[in-house]
Write a protein that holds these residues in place. Sequence first.
Motif, PDB file in Angstrom:
ATOM      1  N   ARG A 260       6.767   8.400 -12.008  1.00  0.00           N
ATOM      2  CA  ARG A 260       7.136   9.513 -12.900  1.00  0.00           C
ATOM      3  C   ARG A 260       7.532   9.013 -14.284  1.00  0.00           C
ATOM      4  O   ARG A 260       7.259   9.671 -15.290  1.00  0.00           O
ATOM      5  N   GLU A 261       8.159   7.857 -14.337  1.00  0.00           N
ATOM      6  CA  GLU A 261       8.593   7.316 -15.625  1.00  0.00           C
ATOM      7  C   GLU A 261       7.414   7.082 -16.557  1.00  0.00           C
ATOM      8  O   GLU A 261       7.500   7.306 -17.768  1.00  0.00           O
ATOM      9  N   VAL A 262       6.293   6.646 -15.988  1.00  0.00           N
ATOM     10  CA  VAL A 262       5.129   6.297 -16.806  1.00  0.00           C
ATOM     11  C   VAL A 262       4.123   7.452 -16.891  1.00  0.00           C
ATOM     12  O   VAL A 262       3.584   7.747 -17.960  1.00  0.00           O
ATOM     13  N   GLU A 263       3.862   8.110 -15.747  1.00  0.00           N
ATOM     14  CA  GLU A 263       2.794   9.105 -15.683  1.00  0.00           C
ATOM     15  C   GLU A 263       3.295  10.548 -15.688  1.00  0.00           C
ATOM     16  O   GLU A 263       2.484  11.472 -15.758  1.00  0.00           O
ATOM     17  N   GLY A 264       4.607  10.745 -15.600  1.00  0.00           N
ATOM     18  CA  GLY A 264       5.175  12.081 -15.712  1.00  0.00           C
ATOM     19  C   GLY A 264       5.304  12.817 -14.403  1.00  0.00           C
ATOM     20  O   GLY A 264       6.300  13.489 -14.162  1.00  0.00           O
ATOM     21  N   GLU A 265       4.289  12.725 -13.546  1.00  0.00           N
ATOM     22  CA  GLU A 265       4.321  13.361 -12.238  1.00  0.00           C
ATOM     23  C   GLU A 265       3.536  12.501 -11.257  1.00  0.00           C
ATOM     24  O   GLU A 265       2.808  11.585 -11.666  1.00  0.00           O
ATOM     25  N   VAL A 266       3.685  12.794  -9.973  1.00  0.00           N
ATOM     26  CA  VAL A 266       3.074  11.953  -8.937  1.00  0.00           C
ATOM     27  C   VAL A 266       1.883  12.679  -8.344  1.00  0.00           C
ATOM     28  O   VAL A 266       2.022  13.604  -7.534  1.00  0.00           O
ATOM     29  N   TRP A 267       0.686  12.257  -8.766  1.00  0.00           N
ATOM     30  CA  TRP A 267      -0.555  12.817  -8.224  1.00  0.00           C
ATOM     31  C   TRP A 267      -0.890  12.149  -6.892  1.00  0.00           C
ATOM     32  O   TRP A 267      -0.577  10.975  -6.666  1.00  0.00           O
ATOM     33  N   LEU A 268      -1.588  12.902  -6.043  1.00  0.00           N
ATOM     34  CA  LEU A 268      -2.167  12.375  -4.814  1.00  0.00           C
ATOM     35  C   LEU A 268      -3.667  12.242  -5.055  1.00  0.00           C
ATOM     36  O   LEU A 268      -4.320  13.227  -5.370  1.00  0.00           O
ATOM     37  N   ARG A 269      -4.207  11.020  -4.889  1.00  0.00           N
ATOM     38  CA  ARG A 269      -5.620  10.830  -5.193  1.00  0.00           C
ATOM     39  C   ARG A 269      -6.403  10.358  -3.964  1.00  0.00           C
ATOM     40  O   ARG A 269      -6.890  11.158  -3.183  1.00  0.00           O
ATOM     41  N   GLU A 270      -6.521   9.071  -3.767  1.00  0.00           N
ATOM     42  CA  GLU A 270      -7.434   8.564  -2.742  1.00  0.00           C
ATOM     43  C   GLU A 270      -7.132   9.117  -1.350  1.00  0.00           C
ATOM     44  O   GLU A 270      -5.978   9.214  -0.927  1.00  0.00           O
ATOM     45  N   LEU A 271      -8.197   9.431  -0.635  1.00  0.00           N
ATOM     46  CA  LEU A 271      -8.158   9.718   0.798  1.00  0.00           C
ATOM     47  C   LEU A 271      -8.948   8.602   1.460  1.00  0.00           C
ATOM     48  O   LEU A 271     -10.185   8.581   1.399  1.00  0.00           O
ATOM     49  N   GLY A 272      -8.256   7.646   2.035  1.00  0.00           N
ATOM     50  CA  GLY A 272      -8.899   6.471   2.617  1.00  0.00           C
ATOM     51  C   GLY A 272      -8.915   6.533   4.127  1.00  0.00           C
ATOM     52  O   GLY A 272      -7.873   6.704   4.769  1.00  0.00           O
ATOM     53  N   LEU A 273     -10.088   6.412   4.701  1.00  0.00           N
ATOM     54  CA  LEU A 273     -10.256   6.406   6.149  1.00  0.00           C
ATOM     55  C   LEU A 273     -10.503   4.961   6.580  1.00  0.00           C
ATOM     56  O   LEU A 273     -11.588   4.416   6.369  1.00  0.00           O
ATOM     57  N   GLY A 274      -9.475   4.329   7.134  1.00  0.00           N
ATOM     58  CA  GLY A 274      -9.588   2.933   7.538  1.00  0.00           C
ATOM     59  C   GLY A 274     -10.301   2.783   8.865  1.00  0.00           C
ATOM     60  O   GLY A 274     -10.163   3.624   9.763  1.00  0.00           O
ATOM     61  N   LEU A 275     -11.061   1.693   9.015  1.00  0.00           N
ATOM     62  CA  LEU A 275     -11.882   1.482  10.207  1.00  0.00           C
ATOM     63  C   LEU A 275     -11.478   0.268  11.036  1.00  0.00           C
ATOM     64  O   LEU A 275     -11.967   0.102  12.149  1.00  0.00           O
ATOM     65  N   ASN A 276     -10.593  -0.578  10.505  1.00  0.00           N
ATOM     66  CA  ASN A 276     -10.355  -1.868  11.160  1.00  0.00           C
ATOM     67  C   ASN A 276      -9.459  -1.691  12.379  1.00  0.00           C
ATOM     68  O   ASN A 276      -8.275  -1.383  12.267  1.00  0.00           O
ATOM     69  N   ARG A 277     -10.039  -1.928  13.567  1.00  0.00           N
ATOM     70  CA  ARG A 277      -9.346  -1.658  14.816  1.00  0.00           C
ATOM     71  C   ARG A 277      -8.328  -2.719  15.186  1.00  0.00           C
ATOM     72  O   ARG A 277      -7.600  -2.564  16.180  1.00  0.00           O
ATOM     73  N   ALA A 278      -8.217  -3.782  14.401  1.00  0.00           N
ATOM     74  CA  ALA A 278      -7.181  -4.782  14.646  1.00  0.00           C
ATOM     75  C   ALA A 278      -5.812  -4.308  14.190  1.00  0.00           C
ATOM     76  O   ALA A 278      -4.790  -4.862  14.611  1.00  0.00           O
ATOM     77  N   PHE A 279      -5.766  -3.295  13.320  1.00  0.00           N
ATOM     78  CA  PHE A 279      -4.514  -2.783  12.777  1.00  0.00           C
ATOM     79  C   PHE A 279      -4.296  -1.342  13.230  1.00  0.00           C
ATOM     80  O   PHE A 279      -5.223  -0.529  13.247  1.00  0.00           O
ATOM     81  N   ASP A 280      -3.063  -1.039  13.593  1.00  0.00           N
ATOM     82  CA  ASP A 280      -2.660   0.330  13.881  1.00  0.00           C
ATOM     83  C   ASP A 280      -1.169   0.427  13.590  1.00  0.00           C
ATOM     84  O   ASP A 280      -0.610  -0.422  12.888  1.00  0.00           O
ATOM     85  N   ARG A 281      -0.493   1.448  14.121  1.00  0.00           N
ATOM     86  CA  ARG A 281       0.921   1.634  13.809  1.00  0.00           C
ATOM     87  C   ARG A 281       1.801   0.589  14.458  1.00  0.00           C
ATOM     88  O   ARG A 281       2.934   0.371  14.018  1.00  0.00           O
ATOM     89  N   GLU A 282       1.317  -0.084  15.477  1.00  0.00           N
ATOM     90  CA  GLU A 282       2.084  -1.148  16.131  1.00  0.00           C
ATOM     91  C   GLU A 282       1.665  -2.525  15.647  1.00  0.00           C
ATOM     92  O   GLU A 282       2.501  -3.415  15.472  1.00  0.00           O
ATOM     93  N   ASN A 283       0.380  -2.731  15.462  1.00  0.00           N
ATOM     94  CA  ASN A 283      -0.141  -4.027  15.002  1.00  0.00           C
ATOM     95  C   ASN A 283      -0.274  -3.978  13.486  1.00  0.00           C
ATOM     96  O   ASN A 283      -1.273  -3.502  12.948  1.00  0.00           O
ATOM     97  N   THR A 284       0.748  -4.484  12.821  1.00  0.00           N
ATOM     98  CA  THR A 284       0.853  -4.356  11.375  1.00  0.00           C
ATOM     99  C   THR A 284       0.865  -5.723  10.704  1.00  0.00           C
ATOM    100  O   THR A 284       1.032  -6.759  11.348  1.00  0.00           O
ATOM    101  N   VAL A 285       0.675  -5.710   9.396  1.00  0.00           N
ATOM    102  CA  VAL A 285       0.879  -6.887   8.547  1.00  0.00           C
ATOM    103  C   VAL A 285       1.669  -6.452   7.326  1.00  0.00           C
ATOM    104  O   VAL A 285       1.740  -5.260   7.014  1.00  0.00           O
ATOM    105  N   SER A 286       2.256  -7.407   6.629  1.00  0.00           N
ATOM    106  CA  SER A 286       3.144  -7.088   5.513  1.00  0.00           C
ATOM    107  C   SER A 286       2.411  -6.829   4.212  1.00  0.00           C
ATOM    108  O   SER A 286       2.954  -6.175   3.315  1.00  0.00           O
TER     109      SER A 286
END
Length: 347
Positions: A260-286
Motif C-alpha cells: 500500500r505504501e508504494v502502490e496505494g492499494e493491494v490488487w489480486l493478480r496471478e491465479l497460479g495452478l501448481g502441478l508439482n506433486r512433491a509439495f503440498d500443505r504438509e510437504n513444504t519448503v521455505s
Amino acid sequence: MSGTPYYCELSTEHRQQAQHHVAQIVEQAIEHPPGAPALIVFDTECPLAPLLADAYQAALPQAPRLEISTVSNEEVLARFAALPAGALVVLIQSTHFRLDAYRLRVQLFAQGLKVIEHVHLARMINAEAPRYIAALAYDADYYRGTGQALQARIASAPHARLISARGDVLHYGPLEPAKLNVGDYRQLNNIGGQFPIGEVFTEAIDLTSVHGRAQVYVFGDTTFHCNFPATPITIEVAAGRIVAVEDSTPEFDAVLARIREVEGEVWLRELGLGLNRAFDRENTVSDIGTYERLCGVHLSLGAKHGSYNKPQFKRKDTRFHIDVFVDIAGGVWLGEDNLYQQGRWVV
C-alpha cells in the motif's frame, strides 16, 4: 552454532535420486544431445549445491565445472561468452550468484544458450532438502498432459471459483489465456528456466471481476521466505482488491503495508495452478519461489505481473508480486466443473 541452519544428512539414496531426476531434466525437458557443449557453475555453501553439481556432472560428463568461489566474475562471464549457441549452462546457487550481468538467465537466453537454474538452495534445510530433490522428478506425460488440459479448460471457462473448506468462495470472470511452466520448450524461443517446475498460470481478463473471500495458509514474507500462520488468514476481495483481512498476523500486515505504501492499494493478480506433486500443505519448503510449484493454488498480491498487460497499470509503477497460497479444499471450479479433487488435478 546458534543462528546456523541445520542441514539433514543427504544419503546415497538421495544422491542417486538426484542423479535420476537431473538426467530426466537434461534428456526429456531440455532435450540436450549427449556430448553437446555444456557448463556447470555451482557453489559449495550448502549441501544441496555440490550434490546437484555432482548429479549434473553424471548427466553431462563432458561439461566443465566451475566452483564460483575459485574464479572471478570476469572469468565466469568470459566462459559464458565463449559458449556456442545451443550450449547448456547449469547454474546451481545456494543463494543467487552476484555476477555483473543483470538477470543473468535473460542474458544467457539472448546468447542462444539453454539454461537450467537452481536458486536459494540454502533455504532448503532439515527435511526440505529431500523434498526439493523429489520435486525435480520430470514426468513429461503428467506435466505436459495436465498442463495443456488445464490451459484448454481455462480458455473455454466462462468464469472460475475457488472454494475453501469453510465454503468461502473467490469468484473470477473469464480468464486470460494461460501460460505453462511444464518443461516443454519445443515451441518456445528460450529453452530452460528455474527448476523445480510445474505451473499453469493466468489471471482475470478484467481484474475487477474478482470478488469474494479466501483463506491464506502460507504467504511470502518480506524476506521471500514462506510464512505459515498458525491460523489461516481470511482475505476479502472486492473489485480485484483486498478490502479486509481477518485473523491476520504482524508479518502479513507488514506485507500489505509495504504494498500500500508504494502502490496505494493491494490488487489480486496471478491465479497460479501448481502441478508439482512433491509439495503440498504438509510437504513444504521455505523458499517461496520453489514452493509456488506445489500441487495447489497460489495468488499474487500487488500490481506487478510481467506476463499480462493491463490498461490500469504502467509497468514502471508496478513493484510487488507476493505469492500467497489459498485453501481450495472445496475445489477449483472452471465453469461448472471441479478440476481439483482430493489434492490432485482432475482433467
